[in-house]
Write a protein that holds these residues in place. Structure first.
Motif, PDB file in Angstrom:
ATOM      1  N   MET A   1       0.837  -1.176   0.000  1.00  6.07           N
ATOM      2  CA  MET A   1       0.000   0.000   0.000  1.00  6.07           C
ATOM      3  C   MET A   1       0.888   1.247   0.000  1.00  6.07           C
ATOM      4  SD  MET A   1      -3.292   0.515   2.469  1.00  6.07           S
ATOM      5  CE  MET A   1      -3.233  -1.171   2.949  1.00  6.07           C
ATOM      6  N   TYR A   2       0.600   2.164  -0.903  1.00  2.00           N
ATOM      7  CA  TYR A   2       1.401   3.372  -1.020  1.00  2.00           C
ATOM      8  C   TYR A   2       0.575   4.580  -0.574  1.00  2.00           C
ATOM      9  CZ  TYR A   2       4.312   0.331  -3.819  1.00  2.00           C
ATOM     10  OH  TYR A   2       5.088  -0.709  -4.253  1.00  2.00           O
ATOM     11  N   ASP A   3       1.220   5.507   0.109  1.00  2.00           N
ATOM     12  CA  ASP A   3       0.530   6.666   0.660  1.00  2.00           C
ATOM     13  C   ASP A   3       0.739   7.917  -0.193  1.00  2.00           C
ATOM     14  OD1 ASP A   3      -1.092   7.874   2.555  1.00  2.00           O
ATOM     15  OD2 ASP A   3       0.618   8.584   3.709  1.00  2.00           O
ATOM     16  N   LYS A   4       1.170   7.773  -1.407  1.00  2.00           N
ATOM     17  CA  LYS A   4       1.392   8.906  -2.304  1.00  2.00           C
ATOM     18  C   LYS A   4       0.119   9.204  -3.096  1.00  2.00           C
ATOM     19  CE  LYS A   4       5.755   9.211  -1.313  1.00  2.00           C
ATOM     20  NZ  LYS A   4       6.259  10.302  -0.534  1.00  2.00           N
ATOM     21  N   THR A   5      -0.046  10.466  -3.473  1.00  2.00           N
ATOM     22  CA  THR A   5      -1.203  10.876  -4.266  1.00  2.00           C
ATOM     23  C   THR A   5      -0.779  11.058  -5.712  1.00  2.00           C
ATOM     24  OG1 THR A   5      -2.182  11.995  -2.371  1.00  2.00           O
ATOM     25  CG2 THR A   5      -2.995  12.625  -4.546  1.00  2.00           C
ATOM     26  N   ILE A   6      -1.548  10.454  -6.619  1.00  2.00           N
ATOM     27  CA  ILE A   6      -1.278  10.520  -8.050  1.00  2.00           C
ATOM     28  C   ILE A   6      -2.440  11.234  -8.723  1.00  2.00           C
ATOM     29  CG2 ILE A   6      -0.943   9.193 -10.174  1.00  2.00           C
ATOM     30  CD1 ILE A   6       0.116   6.915  -8.413  1.00  2.00           C
ATOM     31  N   LEU A   7      -2.118  12.164  -9.610  1.00  2.92           N
ATOM     32  CA  LEU A   7      -3.119  12.825 -10.443  1.00  2.92           C
ATOM     33  C   LEU A   7      -2.928  12.351 -11.876  1.00  2.92           C
ATOM     34  CD1 LEU A   7      -5.307  14.891 -11.171  1.00  2.92           C
ATOM     35  CD2 LEU A   7      -3.513  16.654 -11.166  1.00  2.92           C
ATOM     36  N   VAL A   8      -3.977  11.768 -12.443  1.00  4.07           N
ATOM     37  CA  VAL A   8      -3.943  11.292 -13.823  1.00  4.07           C
ATOM     38  C   VAL A   8      -4.832  12.215 -14.643  1.00  4.07           C
ATOM     39  CG1 VAL A   8      -4.342   9.356 -15.372  1.00  4.07           C
ATOM     40  CG2 VAL A   8      -3.650   8.922 -13.010  1.00  4.07           C
ATOM     41  N   VAL A   9      -4.276  12.778 -15.724  1.00  4.99           N
ATOM     42  CA  VAL A   9      -4.999  13.753 -16.537  1.00  4.99           C
ATOM     43  C   VAL A   9      -5.062  13.272 -17.985  1.00  4.99           C
ATOM     44  CG1 VAL A   9      -5.124  16.170 -17.247  1.00  4.99           C
ATOM     45  CG2 VAL A   9      -4.006  15.574 -15.080  1.00  4.99           C
ATOM     46  N   ASP A  14     -12.006   6.452 -20.833  1.00  7.94           N
ATOM     47  CA  ASP A  14     -11.651   5.025 -20.791  1.00  7.94           C
ATOM     48  C   ASP A  14     -10.207   4.833 -20.332  1.00  7.94           C
ATOM     49  OD1 ASP A  14     -14.177   4.351 -21.632  1.00  7.94           O
ATOM     50  OD2 ASP A  14     -13.599   4.030 -23.725  1.00  7.94           O
ATOM     51  N   LEU A  15      -9.320   5.663 -20.836  1.00  7.55           N
ATOM     52  CA  LEU A  15      -7.915   5.584 -20.445  1.00  7.55           C
ATOM     53  C   LEU A  15      -7.742   5.981 -18.979  1.00  7.55           C
ATOM     54  CD1 LEU A  15      -5.022   4.988 -21.208  1.00  7.55           C
ATOM     55  CD2 LEU A  15      -4.838   7.317 -22.084  1.00  7.55           C
ATOM     56  N   LEU A  16      -8.461   7.000 -18.542  1.00  9.46           N
ATOM     57  CA  LEU A  16      -8.403   7.400 -17.133  1.00  9.46           C
ATOM     58  C   LEU A  16      -8.803   6.246 -16.225  1.00  9.46           C
ATOM     59  CD1 LEU A  16      -9.925  10.993 -16.804  1.00  9.46           C
ATOM     60  CD2 LEU A  16      -7.570  10.285 -16.456  1.00  9.46           C
ATOM     61  N   GLU A  17      -9.894   5.589 -16.561  1.00 12.13           N
ATOM     62  CA  GLU A  17     -10.370   4.461 -15.755  1.00 12.13           C
ATOM     63  C   GLU A  17      -9.364   3.318 -15.749  1.00 12.13           C
ATOM     64  OE1 GLU A  17     -14.260   3.374 -17.132  1.00 12.13           O
ATOM     65  OE2 GLU A  17     -15.074   5.362 -16.691  1.00 12.13           O
ATOM     66  N   ALA A  18      -8.758   3.044 -16.892  1.00  9.99           N
ATOM     67  CA  ALA A  18      -7.758   1.972 -16.976  1.00  9.99           C
ATOM     68  C   ALA A  18      -6.542   2.285 -16.107  1.00  9.99           C
ATOM     69  CB  ALA A  18      -7.335   1.755 -18.425  1.00  9.99           C
ATOM     70  N   LEU A  19      -6.054   3.507 -16.192  1.00 11.38           N
ATOM     71  CA  LEU A  19      -4.894   3.893 -15.387  1.00 11.38           C
ATOM     72  C   LEU A  19      -5.225   3.894 -13.896  1.00 11.38           C
ATOM     73  CD1 LEU A  19      -3.412   6.694 -17.639  1.00 11.38           C
ATOM     74  CD2 LEU A  19      -2.373   4.480 -17.118  1.00 11.38           C
ATOM     75  N   GLN A  20      -6.418   4.346 -13.567  1.00 12.32           N
ATOM     76  CA  GLN A  20      -6.839   4.335 -12.176  1.00 12.32           C
ATOM     77  C   GLN A  20      -6.877   2.895 -11.638  1.00 12.32           C
ATOM     78  OE1 GLN A  20     -10.647   6.199 -11.522  1.00 12.32           O
ATOM     79  NE2 GLN A  20     -10.129   6.680  -9.419  1.00 12.32           N
ATOM     80  N   THR A  21      -7.369   1.980 -12.436  1.00 12.38           N
ATOM     81  CA  THR A  21      -7.405   0.573 -12.033  1.00 12.38           C
ATOM     82  C   THR A  21      -6.005   0.007 -11.863  1.00 12.38           C
ATOM     83  OG1 THR A  21      -9.526   0.245 -13.150  1.00 12.38           O
ATOM     84  CG2 THR A  21      -8.197  -1.724 -12.730  1.00 12.38           C
ATOM     85  N   PHE A  23      -3.158   1.586 -11.142  1.00 13.11           N
ATOM     86  CA  PHE A  23      -2.507   2.116  -9.941  1.00 13.11           C
ATOM     87  C   PHE A  23      -3.165   1.588  -8.671  1.00 13.11           C
ATOM     88  CE2 PHE A  23      -0.786   5.360 -12.853  1.00 13.11           C
ATOM     89  CZ  PHE A  23       0.552   5.231 -12.509  1.00 13.11           C
ATOM     90  N   SER A  24      -4.467   1.440  -8.702  1.00 13.38           N
ATOM     91  CA  SER A  24      -5.182   0.903  -7.545  1.00 13.38           C
ATOM     92  C   SER A  24      -4.745  -0.531  -7.255  1.00 13.38           C
ATOM     93  CB  SER A  24      -6.685   0.963  -7.806  1.00 13.38           C
ATOM     94  OG  SER A  24      -7.402   0.438  -6.722  1.00 13.38           O
ATOM     95  N   ARG A  25      -4.646  -1.347  -8.290  1.00 18.74           N
ATOM     96  CA  ARG A  25      -4.200  -2.739  -8.116  1.00 18.74           C
ATOM     97  C   ARG A  25      -2.742  -2.817  -7.664  1.00 18.74           C
ATOM     98  NH1 ARG A  25      -7.010  -5.765 -13.302  1.00 18.74           N
ATOM     99  NH2 ARG A  25      -9.139  -5.550 -12.532  1.00 18.74           N
ATOM    100  N   ALA A  26      -1.957  -1.781  -7.996  1.00 23.58           N
ATOM    101  CA  ALA A  26      -0.556  -1.742  -7.580  1.00 23.58           C
ATOM    102  C   ALA A  26      -0.403  -1.283  -6.126  1.00 23.58           C
ATOM    103  CB  ALA A  26       0.244  -0.820  -8.502  1.00 23.58           C
ATOM    104  N   GLY A  27      -1.517  -0.876  -5.507  1.00 28.68           N
ATOM    105  CA  GLY A  27      -1.470  -0.516  -4.092  1.00 28.68           C
ATOM    106  C   GLY A  27      -1.614   0.953  -3.779  1.00 28.68           C
ATOM    107  N   TYR A  28      -1.820   1.784  -4.791  1.00 24.97           N
ATOM    108  CA  TYR A  28      -2.006   3.211  -4.543  1.00 24.97           C
ATOM    109  C   TYR A  28      -3.459   3.465  -4.159  1.00 24.97           C
ATOM    110  CZ  TYR A  28       2.580   4.060  -6.496  1.00 24.97           C
ATOM    111  OH  TYR A  28       3.919   4.060  -6.710  1.00 24.97           O
ATOM    112  N   GLN A  29      -3.661   4.214  -3.081  1.00 23.42           N
ATOM    113  CA  GLN A  29      -5.009   4.470  -2.592  1.00 23.42           C
ATOM    114  C   GLN A  29      -5.527   5.848  -2.966  1.00 23.42           C
ATOM    115  OE1 GLN A  29      -4.677   3.870   1.604  1.00 23.42           O
ATOM    116  NE2 GLN A  29      -4.941   1.670   1.424  1.00 23.42           N
ATOM    117  N   HIS A  30      -4.639   6.790  -3.199  1.00 20.49           N
ATOM    118  CA  HIS A  30      -5.033   8.172  -3.456  1.00 20.49           C
ATOM    119  C   HIS A  30      -4.785   8.511  -4.921  1.00 20.49           C
ATOM    120  CE1 HIS A  30      -5.243   8.488   0.873  1.00 20.49           C
ATOM    121  NE2 HIS A  30      -4.004   8.041   0.939  1.00 20.49           N
TER     122      HIS A  30
END
Length: 70
Positions: A1-9, A14-21, A23-30
């Motif tokens: 689990m990572y405590d860093k915040t990532i902003l995807v623009v 569809d690409l936003l949702e894919a990238l969000q998934t 990073f989420s599966r990699a352990g990023y929560q924010h």
């Protein structure tokens, strides 16, 4: 689990949702998303993310213009 915040623009949701998934599966929560340069700047000023993944080819304010403002 990572405590860093990532902003995807990206203007493609569809690409936003894919990238969000990914990073989420990699352990990023924010994970924040924006679909325009203007929205990205607003989030950047309010949240100060640790990393920004930025599409450079967007309508309106493109990624290069966003970089100039940050």
């Amino acid at each position: 689990m990572y405590d860093k915040t990532i902003l995807v623009v990206d203007d493609e949701t569809d690409l936003l949702e894919a990238l969000q998934t990914i990073f989420s599966r990699a352990g990023y929560q924010h994970i924040l998303t924006a679909t325009s340069g203007e929205a990205a700047l607003k989030i950047w000023k309010e949240k100060q993310p640790d990393m920004i993944i930025l599409d450079v080819m967007m309508p309106g304010m493109d990624g290069f213009e966003v970089l100039k403002e940050t």
